[in-house]
Design a protein around this motif. Structure first.
Motif, PDB file in Angstrom:
ATOM      1  N   SER A 136       0.830  -1.186   0.000  1.00 18.44           N
ATOM      2  CA  SER A 136       0.000   0.000   0.000  1.00 18.44           C
ATOM      3  C   SER A 136       0.872   1.246   0.000  1.00 18.44           C
ATOM      4  N   LEU A 137       0.278   2.364  -0.381  1.00 15.39           N
ATOM      5  CA  LEU A 137       1.026   3.625  -0.437  1.00 15.39           C
ATOM      6  C   LEU A 137       1.492   4.028   0.950  1.00 15.39           C
ATOM      7  N   LEU A 138       0.636   3.895   1.924  1.00 16.02           N
ATOM      8  CA  LEU A 138       0.947   4.243   3.308  1.00 16.02           C
ATOM      9  C   LEU A 138       1.604   3.042   3.983  1.00 16.02           C
ATOM     10  N   HIS A 139       2.816   3.243   4.494  1.00 19.55           N
ATOM     11  CA  HIS A 139       3.539   2.129   5.118  1.00 19.55           C
ATOM     12  C   HIS A 139       2.975   1.800   6.492  1.00 19.55           C
ATOM     13  N   SER A 140       3.026   0.535   6.825  1.00 18.18           N
ATOM     14  CA  SER A 140       2.719   0.104   8.184  1.00 18.18           C
ATOM     15  C   SER A 140       3.939   0.331   9.066  1.00 18.18           C
ATOM     16  N   LEU A 141       3.715   0.857  10.262  1.00 16.72           N
ATOM     17  CA  LEU A 141       4.793   1.034  11.222  1.00 16.72           C
ATOM     18  C   LEU A 141       4.766  -0.049  12.294  1.00 16.72           C
ATOM     19  N   ASP A 142       4.069  -1.129  11.993  1.00 13.13           N
ATOM     20  CA  ASP A 142       3.946  -2.227  12.948  1.00 13.13           C
ATOM     21  C   ASP A 142       5.120  -3.190  12.778  1.00 13.13           C
ATOM     22  N   TRP A 143       6.310  -2.737  13.208  1.00 12.83           N
ATOM     23  CA  TRP A 143       7.531  -3.537  13.139  1.00 12.83           C
ATOM     24  C   TRP A 143       7.776  -4.025  11.709  1.00 12.83           C
ATOM     25  N   ASN A 144       7.868  -3.083  10.813  1.00  8.62           N
ATOM     26  CA  ASN A 144       7.985  -3.347   9.377  1.00  8.62           C
ATOM     27  C   ASN A 144       9.368  -2.936   8.903  1.00  8.62           C
ATOM     28  N   THR A 145      10.078  -3.833   8.232  1.00 10.15           N
ATOM     29  CA  THR A 145      11.409  -3.528   7.714  1.00 10.15           C
ATOM     30  C   THR A 145      11.390  -3.508   6.194  1.00 10.15           C
ATOM     31  N   LEU A 146      11.906  -2.430   5.619  1.00  7.10           N
ATOM     32  CA  LEU A 146      11.949  -2.240   4.174  1.00  7.10           C
ATOM     33  C   LEU A 146      13.408  -2.275   3.732  1.00  7.10           C
ATOM     34  N   THR A 147      13.729  -3.180   2.813  1.00  7.58           N
ATOM     35  CA  THR A 147      15.108  -3.339   2.353  1.00  7.58           C
ATOM     36  C   THR A 147      15.293  -2.680   1.003  1.00  7.58           C
ATOM     37  N   LEU A 148      16.425  -2.007   0.830  1.00  7.80           N
ATOM     38  CA  LEU A 148      16.750  -1.318  -0.416  1.00  7.80           C
ATOM     39  C   LEU A 148      18.019  -1.932  -0.998  1.00  7.80           C
ATOM     40  N   TRP A 149      17.828  -2.820  -1.959  1.00 10.88           N
ATOM     41  CA  TRP A 149      18.942  -3.483  -2.652  1.00 10.88           C
ATOM     42  C   TRP A 149      18.362  -4.002  -3.962  1.00 10.88           C
ATOM     43  N   ALA A 150      18.786  -3.441  -5.084  1.00  5.99           N
ATOM     44  CA  ALA A 150      18.160  -3.727  -6.381  1.00  5.99           C
ATOM     45  C   ALA A 150      18.173  -5.223  -6.664  1.00  5.99           C
TER      46      ALA A 150
ATOM     47  N   ALA B 150      13.975   0.235   9.264  1.00  7.11           N
ATOM     48  CA  ALA B 150      13.090  -0.455  10.205  1.00  7.11           C
ATOM     49  C   ALA B 150      12.098   0.549  10.778  1.00  7.11           C
ATOM     50  N   LEU B 151      10.816   0.220  10.659  1.00  5.29           N
ATOM     51  CA  LEU B 151       9.744   1.078  11.146  1.00  5.29           C
ATOM     52  C   LEU B 151       9.106   0.436  12.371  1.00  5.29           C
ATOM     53  N   GLN B 152       8.766   1.244  13.363  1.00  2.00           N
ATOM     54  CA  GLN B 152       8.159   0.698  14.563  1.00  2.00           C
ATOM     55  C   GLN B 152       7.107   1.662  15.091  1.00  2.00           C
ATOM     56  N   PRO B 153       6.191   1.144  15.917  1.00  6.76           N
ATOM     57  CA  PRO B 153       4.990   1.913  16.242  1.00  6.76           C
ATOM     58  C   PRO B 153       5.184   3.055  17.215  1.00  6.76           C
ATOM     59  N   ALA B 154       6.396   3.360  17.640  1.00  4.76           N
ATOM     60  CA  ALA B 154       6.604   4.418  18.632  1.00  4.76           C
ATOM     61  C   ALA B 154       5.846   5.729  18.382  1.00  4.76           C
ATOM     62  N   PRO B 155       5.818   6.338  17.193  1.00  2.94           N
ATOM     63  CA  PRO B 155       6.410   5.876  15.928  1.00  2.94           C
ATOM     64  C   PRO B 155       7.893   6.250  15.837  1.00  2.94           C
ATOM     65  N   GLY B 156       8.638   5.358  15.182  1.00  6.52           N
ATOM     66  CA  GLY B 156      10.057   5.576  15.040  1.00  6.52           C
ATOM     67  C   GLY B 156      10.596   4.879  13.805  1.00  6.52           C
ATOM     68  N   LEU B 157      11.815   5.244  13.453  1.00  7.20           N
ATOM     69  CA  LEU B 157      12.440   4.740  12.225  1.00  7.20           C
ATOM     70  C   LEU B 157      13.928   4.589  12.462  1.00  7.20           C
ATOM     71  N   THR B 158      14.495   3.507  11.932  1.00 10.50           N
ATOM     72  CA  THR B 158      15.939   3.273  12.007  1.00 10.50           C
ATOM     73  C   THR B 158      16.496   3.033  10.619  1.00 10.50           C
ATOM     74  N   TRP B 159      17.521   3.805  10.267  1.00  8.87           N
ATOM     75  CA  TRP B 159      18.262   3.575   9.024  1.00  8.87           C
ATOM     76  C   TRP B 159      19.435   2.666   9.341  1.00  8.87           C
TER      77      TRP B 159
END
Length: 937
Positions: free
Chosen positions: A269-283, A324-333
């Motif tokens: 979905s366009l809006l990301h879930s922050l429920d302990w969701n990790t998004l990886t960027l590697w082609a 890494a997204l988490q519900p705090a809400p927070g984000l880790t690169w």
């Protein structure tokens, strides 16, 4: 004091000296004064912005560490009291390795807290068992000095981190580049590190009136960024420690809301879930699937704040990465190389955020007009005559088509720069025929160059080998992988000499087959084996201390070895840039060969790609859910500055149904890039193969698209000129309407045209959100007055719901079967009056294909206005191109009562008026190059 200035004041240890005079209004901590409260440590009493640093700022800084009973239970021994201070949602993962089952012993060996959740941690979903305590050691800000344009600081770590080769001293650079853009960079203070070679414009002066304020925590180091107008904390990196090792860089922040977008390329979905969701960027070459890292890497996010403001954050880093997204809400690169190079864009509205982002990465290229027509392709035409037969069938039914494509089956043995001399013998004649009918030809091209050629010499490989233009192994030999047609070498596009070789190959092929555009595929780069024919050598490039959550659990999974040598660096650093570098080389070659705007569609992408190519969303499937997922996909790429984007209409793999393909053609007619494409050994899915009813529905919606080409082309002009989006989420236009923040089953063209497609089988209606205001049916002009609500709309199989926003003027045109034919037809201007009976629109017009028409002034630009029952067309810039086109009809939606007369430039003119309040004046015959006024009384 000026909001751009910064106070540097005494720490508990010493005074920091200013390199520029201290600005008036800064309050300096008196010697001997009581220290300020800590935020995981000590907050520096310095700020950018007027006013005292109040307690609220400090409270927001230490929110994560507020004493609070942990919700839920834990297993094992009672954790230390400091660990119980951290709420579950605020636990930042200290042991993100997915290949390891985290034990208390492993966790505590890192100095972290361990609380085993009663829920399984399989796949690292959910609350982390191992997390940082409030006092985990980090860097200390030892010094901070002013320069004319920036601030420069020194960060020192006194306790070693748990990843090898952690860096003791870091350099901090902060540049207040504009009033809405902040640049923060953290790198090794002693040794140079790899940085992305993106040509970013540098600020020439310091921002004078920034709309943000900036604070630092000194020990441990952290950044706190606030929006001045609202006090909203946009970044707070004190929530977890900064880690900066040679191959592991990590920084975390709190977020001011849960409305986060971007961070591609992913399917969802366009809006990301922050429920302990990790998004990886590697082609990665993989059919679009939820939770997988896909073809491109875009480390940029847009976040909507409460109240409708927006900001964006871009990490300029090309290494393997996860967010890494988490519900705090927070984000880790987390990234495994390079530097931490952040740009923050303050908007304050989402459109402005994307414009500001593109000021850094570059505005997209202006596409040729024909690129916006309908494109048709499949893998499996079998021959040039089979391809030609489809083209003729499209013409026979008078279905619009601008470009015919071929997939790899046109090649001789799947080798680049060749065509099959038997099955595709008539290809040159086909291309000639396309050109005679105002159509274009595009074919696929891969970066893998065949290294085994049974028929003798193969110039692309032989010459590339002679010049040393391929990726090499650590031993200095060409790295050999396997793609089409078998064993292949991979062109090194980081080498400028490769660009010349690429141009020469394309020139040779163009002399035989004068193609008009290129489709560059497999450029992650894709490899049918992992690494190479010899695997990958041992070492920390191919087996780093930490591997992000990539599909296949290896950097070399279905691609080349990370240790492969390239001219600019090792592939470890350049992998995510490969598609961008190929696109850049291809665009340059096409300009030199054709002397016109290049048309390129690329699978792999990276920030700034829009300057060189568009993108399609990859090898999707003929399924209803794939049709839906294409909408958040194209909207995400609008955020990434790649407006020329679309998905394979009707799906690539599998066989479509007539209903699915009809609905998808309706949706796909409103992709900015519209191409129907499917794979071999499946049923054909071009419009000509379906029943008369379905074929007519497809034809009608394509004619609608072609009628809107002037409007669409103008949107692309604004994208090219200033970074506006073309396909646009509803929340961009209605940012204060919280109901729009999660919508991704509808979208807008620009600010004016609402598209509500059917995305489910077996229905004859669709429910869509209609934002507050008056909206007009595109086809009839009938109005809908909405308070901001979900409305059920009739949607029989032959109908796509389109609505025009009040206050808009859309330039449209009588459609032809090609864009070339359409552009010679009379225009129809559609006016959608607002509740105050006003409207505005514009039109950009040029020859549709020449280079730099705006920059050279070879264009016309018109502005349309309605106020007090008077329509005016004003030519702000003119060129000879506009003299060949006329405005034929003016349709005005929302005229409240029957006029007594209509005056065109003061002369009475016949008109028609319908009960649904539509006023139409036809046969105007006014040259586009002439301004005029029309009044109704």
């Amino acid at each position: 004091m000026s909001r751009g200035d910064t106070c540097i004041t005494r720490t508990m240890k010493s005074y920091q000296k200013l390199t520029t005079p201290q600005p008036a209004g800064c309050q300096v901590e008196e010697e001997g004064a009581a220290p300020m409260p800590p935020a995981r440590g000590r907050m520096a009493p310095c700020w950018v912005g007027s006013g005292l640093l109040v307690a609220a700022v400090l409270l927001s800084t230490i929110t994560v560490w507020v004493l609070r009973q942990v919700s839920g239970g834990w297993l094992g021994p009672t954790p230390p009291p400091k660990c119980l201070l951290v709420p579950e949602s605020h636990r930042f993962d200290c042991y993100p390795e997915r290949q390891v089952v985290v034990t208390q012993e492993l966790c505590e060996s890192r100095g972290c807290c361990f609380i085993q959740s009663p829920l399984p941690a399989e796949g690292k979903q959910g609350v982390p068992w191992c997390f940082y305590p409030p006092d985990f050691p980090s860097y200390t800000l030892e010094s901070l000095n002013q320069t004319a344009l920036s601030m420069v600081g020194l960060l020192v770590r006194r306790e070693k981190a748990y990843y090898p080769r952690d860096i003791e001293m870091l350099r901090l650079d902060v540049e207040f580049e504009t009033d809405t853009r902040l640049h923060i960079k953290i790198t090794d203070a002693a040794n140079p590190r790899y940085e992305v070679p993106l040509d970013v414009p540098r600020a020439m002066k310091r921002a004078e009136n920034p709309i943000y304020s900036l604070n630092f925590s000194w020990d441990p180091f952290g950044v706190l960024l606030r929006r001045t107008a609202t006090g909203t904390v946009l970044l707070n990196t004190t929530v977890a420690p900064l880690i900066f090792a040679d191959q592991f860089l990590q920084i975390s922040t709190s977020l001011p809301s849960r409305f986060l977008y971007g961070l591609g390329e992913h399917r969802g979905s366009l809006l990301h879930s922050l429920d302990w969701n990790t998004l990886t960027l590697w082609a990665r070459d993989v059919a679009p699937t939820e939770s997988f890292n896909l073809y491109g890497a875009h480390p940029f996010y847009l976040l909507m704040e409460e109240g409708g403001d927006a900001h964006g954050v871009f990490l300029l880093n090309s290494n393997a990465m996860e967010v890494a997204l988490q519900p705090a809400p927070g984000l880790t690169w987390r990234t495994i190389g390079g530097v931490l190079d952040f740009y923050v864009f303050l908007g304050p509205d989402p459109n402005m955020v994307i414009q500001q982002y593109q000021q850094v990465i570059g505005f997209p290229a202006m596409p040729p007009l024909w690129a916006l027509g309908f494109h048709l392709c499949r893998w499996g035409y079998g021959s040039s005559n089979g391809t030609w037969q489809t083209v003729r069938a499209m013409r026979n039914y008078q279905i619009p088509q601008d470009a015919q494509w071929n997939d790899i089956d046109y090649m001789d043995g799947y080798r680049d720069f060749t065509f099959d001399s038997q099955k595709f013998a008539s290809l040159p004649s086909l291309v000639e025929d396309l050109h005679k009918h105002g159509q274009r030809y595009v074919m696929i091209l891969d970066p893998g160059i065949s290294s085994t050629n049974p028929h003798g010499s193969y110039w692309p490989f032989d010459e590339g080998l002679r010049r040393g233009l391929f990726l090499n192994t650590t031993q200095g030999q060409p790295l050999i992988g396997k793609v089409w047609p078998g064993y292949t070498a991979f062109a090194d596009f980081s080498n400028p000499d490769t660009h010349q070789w690429w141009l020469e190959n394309l020139q040779h092929f163009h002399a035989h087959v004068p193609f008009d555009g290129l489709w560059i595929d497999m450029n992650e780069p894709s490899n049918f084996m992992d690494g190479s024919e010899d695997g990958c050598p041992p070492g920390e490039l191919d087996s780093p201390p930490y591997t992000p959550a990539v599909l296949g659990d290896s950097l070399s999974s279905k691609t080349v070895c990370a240790s492969a040598k390239q001219k600019a660096s090792v592939h470890y650093n350049l992998h995510n840039l490969y598609g961008l570098m190929e696109a850049k080389a291809t665009a340059s070659a096409l300009i030199q060969i054709r002397g016109k705007r290049p048309f390129i569609i690329s699978r792999s992408t990276f920030p700034s790609q829009g300057r060189y190519s568009g993108h399609w969303l990859g090898d999707n499937r003929s399924q209803w859910k794939d049709m839906y997922y294409s909408i958040p996909g194209l909207l995400s790429f609008s955020l990434f500055g790649i407006p020329l984007v679309g998905a394979d209409i009707c799906g690539f793999s599998g066989s479509t149904s007539e209903e699915l393909c009809t609905r998808w053609m309706q949706l796909g007619a409103f992709y900015p890039f519209a191409r129907n494409h499917n794979t071999q050994n499946e049923k054909a899915q071009d419009p000509t193969v379906f029943s008369p009813a379905a074929r007519t529905a497809m034809k009608d919606v394509l004619l609608t698209r072609y009628s809107l080409l002037p409007f669409l082309y103008t949107l692309f002009h604004h994208a090219h000129l200033q970074g506006d989006t073309v396909a646009r989420p509803l929340f961009f236009e209605f940012p204060q309407d919280v109901a729009t923040l999660g919508l991704d089953r509808q979208f807008l063209w620009g600010r004016s045209l609402l598209v509500t497609p059917v995305l489910e089988p077996g229905v004859d209606s669709v429910t869509g959100y209609v934002p507050q205001g008056t909206w007009y049916d595109f086809y009839t002009g009938s109005s809908v007055n909405s308070s901001g609500e979900m409305l059920k709309m009739s949607a029989p199989l032959e109908h796509l719901n389109l609505h025009i926003r009040e206050g808009s003027i859309l330039p449209t045109q009588k459609p032809g079967t090609t864009s070339e034919e359409t552009r010679g037809n009379p225009l129809r201007l559609i006016v959608a009056l607002s509740s105050s009976a006003t409207a505005w629109g514009d039109l950009f017009w040029d020859d549709g294909e020449s280079l730099d028409t705006f920059e050279r002034g070879s264009y016309s630009y018109l502005v349309f206005n309605v106020t007090q029952n008077i329509f005016t067309s004003t030519v702000l810039h003119g060129s000879t191109e506009a003299t060949n086109v006329t405005i034929g009809t003016l349709s005005i939606f929302g005229v409240q009562k029957l006029p007594s007369k209509v005056l065109l430039n003061g002369q009475e003119k016949p008109f028609s008026y319908l009960d649904n309040q539509v006023l139409t004046v036809s046969d105007l015959g006014i040259s586009l190059s002439q301004g005029f006024s029309l009044q109704w009384l």
